[in-house]
Every structure is written in structure tokens, then in C-alpha cells.
Design a protein around this motif. Structure first.
Motif, PDB file in Angstrom:
ATOM      1  N   GLU A  84      48.634  46.842  45.277  1.00 48.73           N
ATOM      2  CA  GLU A  84      48.681  48.167  45.885  1.00 48.73           C
ATOM      3  C   GLU A  84      48.434  49.273  44.865  1.00 48.73           C
ATOM      4  O   GLU A  84      47.746  50.248  45.163  1.00 48.73           O
ATOM      5  N   ILE A  85      48.940  49.129  43.660  1.00 50.91           N
ATOM      6  CA  ILE A  85      48.771  50.197  42.674  1.00 50.91           C
ATOM      7  C   ILE A  85      47.295  50.369  42.320  1.00 50.91           C
ATOM      8  O   ILE A  85      46.832  51.492  42.105  1.00 50.91           O
ATOM      9  N   THR A  86      46.544  49.286  42.298  1.00 49.61           N
ATOM     10  CA  THR A  86      45.106  49.414  42.030  1.00 49.61           C
ATOM     11  C   THR A  86      44.440  50.206  43.147  1.00 49.61           C
ATOM     12  O   THR A  86      43.609  51.083  42.894  1.00 49.61           O
ATOM     13  N   ALA A  87      44.789  49.919  44.390  1.00 49.28           N
ATOM     14  CA  ALA A  87      44.217  50.651  45.523  1.00 49.28           C
ATOM     15  C   ALA A  87      44.577  52.135  45.449  1.00 49.28           C
ATOM     16  O   ALA A  87      43.734  52.998  45.708  1.00 49.28           O
ATOM     17  N   VAL A  88      45.797  52.436  45.069  1.00 47.56           N
ATOM     18  CA  VAL A  88      46.236  53.833  44.983  1.00 47.56           C
ATOM     19  C   VAL A  88      45.473  54.553  43.870  1.00 47.56           C
ATOM     20  O   VAL A  88      44.937  55.644  44.068  1.00 47.56           O
ATOM     21  N   VAL A  89      45.415  53.943  42.693  1.00 43.84           N
ATOM     22  CA  VAL A  89      44.746  54.571  41.558  1.00 43.84           C
ATOM     23  C   VAL A  89      43.244  54.686  41.810  1.00 43.84           C
ATOM     24  O   VAL A  89      42.611  55.674  41.436  1.00 43.84           O
ATOM     25  N   ALA A  90      42.664  53.701  42.485  1.00 42.51           N
ATOM     26  CA  ALA A  90      41.220  53.692  42.729  1.00 42.51           C
ATOM     27  C   ALA A  90      40.796  54.578  43.891  1.00 42.51           C
ATOM     28  O   ALA A  90      39.595  54.738  44.126  1.00 42.51           O
ATOM     29  N   HIS A  91      41.738  55.169  44.606  1.00 42.91           N
ATOM     30  CA  HIS A  91      41.365  55.956  45.786  1.00 42.91           C
ATOM     31  C   HIS A  91      40.295  56.998  45.447  1.00 42.91           C
ATOM     32  O   HIS A  91      40.439  57.764  44.501  1.00 42.91           O
ATOM     33  N   SER A  92      39.203  56.955  46.190  1.00 43.82           N
ATOM     34  CA  SER A  92      38.068  57.883  46.055  1.00 43.82           C
ATOM     35  C   SER A  92      37.335  57.759  44.720  1.00 43.82           C
ATOM     36  O   SER A  92      36.626  58.692  44.323  1.00 43.82           O
ATOM     37  N   ALA A  93      37.471  56.639  44.041  1.00 39.73           N
ATOM     38  CA  ALA A  93      36.757  56.453  42.777  1.00 39.73           C
ATOM     39  C   ALA A  93      35.253  56.332  43.029  1.00 39.73           C
ATOM     40  O   ALA A  93      34.816  55.819  44.057  1.00 39.73           O
ATOM     41  N   ASP A  94      34.489  56.803  42.077  1.00 43.09           N
ATOM     42  CA  ASP A  94      33.038  56.628  42.148  1.00 43.09           C
ATOM     43  C   ASP A  94      32.679  55.166  41.908  1.00 43.09           C
ATOM     44  O   ASP A  94      31.740  54.650  42.512  1.00 43.09           O
ATOM     45  N   LEU A  95      33.426  54.523  41.018  1.00 43.02           N
ATOM     46  CA  LEU A  95      33.159  53.135  40.662  1.00 43.02           C
ATOM     47  C   LEU A  95      34.478  52.402  40.451  1.00 43.02           C
ATOM     48  O   LEU A  95      35.348  52.889  39.728  1.00 43.02           O
ATOM     49  N   LEU A  96      34.604  51.250  41.080  1.00 41.78           N
ATOM     50  CA  LEU A  96      35.724  50.340  40.849  1.00 41.78           C
ATOM     51  C   LEU A  96      35.146  49.053  40.287  1.00 41.78           C
ATOM     52  O   LEU A  96      34.291  48.424  40.923  1.00 41.78           O
ATOM     53  N   VAL A  97      35.583  48.671  39.102  1.00 37.23           N
ATOM     54  CA  VAL A  97      35.194  47.403  38.494  1.00 37.23           C
ATOM     55  C   VAL A  97      36.381  46.468  38.688  1.00 37.23           C
ATOM     56  O   VAL A  97      37.476  46.741  38.191  1.00 37.23           O
ATOM     57  N   HIS A  98      36.148  45.377  39.432  1.00 33.63           N
ATOM     58  CA  HIS A  98      37.257  44.487  39.779  1.00 33.63           C
ATOM     59  C   HIS A  98      36.817  43.041  39.616  1.00 33.63           C
ATOM     60  O   HIS A  98      35.692  42.688  39.920  1.00 33.63           O
ATOM     61  N   GLU A  99      37.726  42.220  39.163  1.00 35.42           N
ATOM     62  CA  GLU A  99      37.419  40.798  39.017  1.00 35.42           C
ATOM     63  C   GLU A  99      37.296  40.129  40.379  1.00 35.42           C
ATOM     64  O   GLU A  99      37.881  40.583  41.359  1.00 35.42           O
ATOM     65  N   ALA A 100      36.498  39.061  40.419  1.00 39.89           N
ATOM     66  CA  ALA A 100      36.332  38.254  41.639  1.00 39.89           C
ATOM     67  C   ALA A 100      36.073  36.818  41.192  1.00 39.89           C
ATOM     68  O   ALA A 100      34.970  36.304  41.283  1.00 39.89           O
ATOM     69  N   THR A 101      37.099  36.184  40.702  1.00 38.43           N
ATOM     70  CA  THR A 101      36.968  34.849  40.131  1.00 38.43           C
ATOM     71  C   THR A 101      36.591  33.804  41.169  1.00 38.43           C
ATOM     72  O   THR A 101      35.847  32.876  40.873  1.00 38.43           O
ATOM     73  N   PHE A 102      37.086  33.967  42.396  1.00 40.46           N
ATOM     74  CA  PHE A 102      36.913  32.922  43.402  1.00 40.46           C
ATOM     75  C   PHE A 102      36.234  33.429  44.671  1.00 40.46           C
ATOM     76  O   PHE A 102      36.243  34.617  44.964  1.00 40.46           O
ATOM     77  N   GLY A 103      35.709  32.449  45.421  1.00 38.97           N
ATOM     78  CA  GLY A 103      35.226  32.713  46.767  1.00 38.97           C
ATOM     79  C   GLY A 103      36.392  32.586  47.732  1.00 38.97           C
ATOM     80  O   GLY A 103      37.471  32.089  47.384  1.00 38.97           O
ATOM     81  N   ASP A 104      36.171  33.013  48.962  1.00 45.73           N
ATOM     82  CA  ASP A 104      37.239  33.044  49.957  1.00 45.73           C
ATOM     83  C   ASP A 104      37.804  31.654  50.259  1.00 45.73           C
ATOM     84  O   ASP A 104      38.974  31.524  50.596  1.00 45.73           O
ATOM     85  N   GLU A 105      36.976  30.619  50.112  1.00 46.10           N
ATOM     86  CA  GLU A 105      37.458  29.259  50.385  1.00 46.10           C
ATOM     87  C   GLU A 105      38.536  28.822  49.398  1.00 46.10           C
ATOM     88  O   GLU A 105      39.257  27.864  49.647  1.00 46.10           O
ATOM     89  N   GLU A 106      38.667  29.537  48.285  1.00 48.61           N
ATOM     90  CA  GLU A 106      39.705  29.216  47.298  1.00 48.61           C
ATOM     91  C   GLU A 106      40.754  30.330  47.218  1.00 48.61           C
ATOM     92  O   GLU A 106      41.332  30.575  46.166  1.00 48.61           O
ATOM     93  N   ALA A 107      41.023  30.984  48.341  1.00 46.51           N
ATOM     94  CA  ALA A 107      41.989  32.088  48.368  1.00 46.51           C
ATOM     95  C   ALA A 107      43.380  31.635  47.913  1.00 46.51           C
ATOM     96  O   ALA A 107      44.073  32.357  47.189  1.00 46.51           O
ATOM     97  N   ASP A 108      43.785  30.425  48.323  1.00 37.07           N
ATOM     98  CA  ASP A 108      45.101  29.922  47.904  1.00 37.07           C
ATOM     99  C   ASP A 108      45.156  29.760  46.387  1.00 37.07           C
ATOM    100  O   ASP A 108      46.135  30.140  45.740  1.00 37.07           O
ATOM    101  N   ARG A 109      44.110  29.211  45.825  1.00 39.29           N
ATOM    102  CA  ARG A 109      44.069  29.020  44.365  1.00 39.29           C
ATOM    103  C   ARG A 109      44.065  30.372  43.648  1.00 39.29           C
ATOM    104  O   ARG A 109      44.706  30.529  42.599  1.00 39.29           O
TER     105      ARG A 109
END
Length: 190
Positions: free
Chosen positions: A75-100
């Protein structure tokens, strides 16, 4: 697990200076123009006072870039990123590995895109991808939730202009703007 992120936020900038309005109010071009732009009230040759709000437009937003760390969405990332021009965020996995992803404190491409959508950012750049997942597949997964998503390669850059000059632009390492191949192919089909 602790992770760090960074928000690079420019201060709000003064509104545009209306030179004609200032001259019309009796302000002589020169140092008084600068004083008005710096927020000071000035006196004309006749002794009349001219206040900055009489000759400056609405304040203009600065730029905002948010860099999340190697982390799960929060949640804190969403709050801080509100209205950002650019958000750089990790995406290590695909949705099929959401549990992992949850077990290891990482993020799926879809979860990063959901966060970007909720935070109303302009552009999402996915990083820290697992080599097991093709970048194009993770980008496509994210774009189901948030269309304006890119997966930059090493040495690519994102130009972030001032808000009134347009949206961020993904520039490939060779200097040319990145092309959305699916959109380009759709334009060339009969």
C-alpha cells in the motif's frame, strides 16, 4: 522482509509569467519581472503595487518518478506513487506463479500493473524479471491491467518531460523511441 524504494519529486513550479499583463499594469521589463516571478510584490513608477498572482498563471506540477525495490506490492508504494509520471517496479513472476511471488516477497507483472492502475501513474516500467519468463509475455500480462507498461532493456532510458510537454517516452539504447510491435503490425495489416 524489508525493502527500500525511492520517490524523486520535483517541487511545484510557478505559473507562466504574463508579460503583457505586467506591462499593462505598469511594470517595466527588467528586474521587476524577475521579482514578480520569484513571488515578490513590486511597485510601478506611479507607485501602484503589482502582486505576483496578477501576472502569473496557475502553478505547474513538477515531475515524479518512483522506484520500488525488490519487493512485493504494498500500500505504501501505491500511496507514494500516486500520480507519478513513471513507476519502476519489479515483476519477477508471471501470474501463474502468484503463490510463489507471495512466498518469496516478489511481484507478478499483473500485480505491478494493478498497483500502477490504482496509483494512477502515467507509465509503468517492469524490471527484475526472472529469466524463466519472456519479457514480452510479462509485458502482455501487465498490459491486461495497465496498458501503458514497458519492459526496458539494459541501457534503455525513459525521458520524462515536464508534464505540460507530454508523457514519458521509452527510448531504446540506440536512441530511437521504442515501438509497440503489436500496434505497428496492426497498422500494417489490410
Amino acid at each position: 522482509m524489508q525493502a527500500y524504494g525511492y520517490a524523486l519529486v520535483e517541487d511545484e513550479r510557478p505559473g507562466r509569467f504574463d508579460e503583457r499583463a505586467a506591462i499593462g499594469l505598469g511594470v517595466q521589463p527588467g528586474p521587476d519581472f524577475g521579482r514578480l516571478q520569484d513571488g515578490e510584490t513590486v511597485k510601478t513608477a506611479t507607485g501602484a503595487e503589482v502582486r505576483p498572482e496578477q501576472v502569473l498563471g496557475e502553478p505547474r506540477a513538477g515531475r515524479k518518478v518512483v522506484l520500488s525495490g525488490d519487493t512485493a506490492p504494498c500500500e505504501i508504494t501505491a500511496v507514494v506513487a500516486h500520480s507519478a509520471d513513471l513507476l519502476v517496479h519489479e515483476a519477477t513472476f508471471g501470474d501463474e506463479e502468484a503463490d510463489r511471488a507471495r512466498e518469496t516477497g516478489h511481484t507478478t507483472a499483473r500485480a505491478a500493473a494493478q498497483l500502477a492502475a490504482e496509483a494512477e501513474v502515467t507509465l509503468l516500467a517492469l524490471t527484475h524479471l526472472s529469466p524463466r519468463h519472456p519479457a514480452g509475455a510479462l509485458r502482455a500480462e501487465a498490459r491486461e491491467m495497465f496498458e501503458n507498461t514497458i519492459v526496458p532493456r539494459d541501457f534503455d532510458r525513459v525521458d520524462v518531460p515536464l508534464p505540460e510537454k507530454g508523457e514519458p517516452v521509452h527510448v531504446r539504447v540506440r536512441g530511437e523511441p521504442a515501438v509497440d510491435l503489436a500496434a505497428a503490425e496492426a497498422r500494417t495489416e489490410p
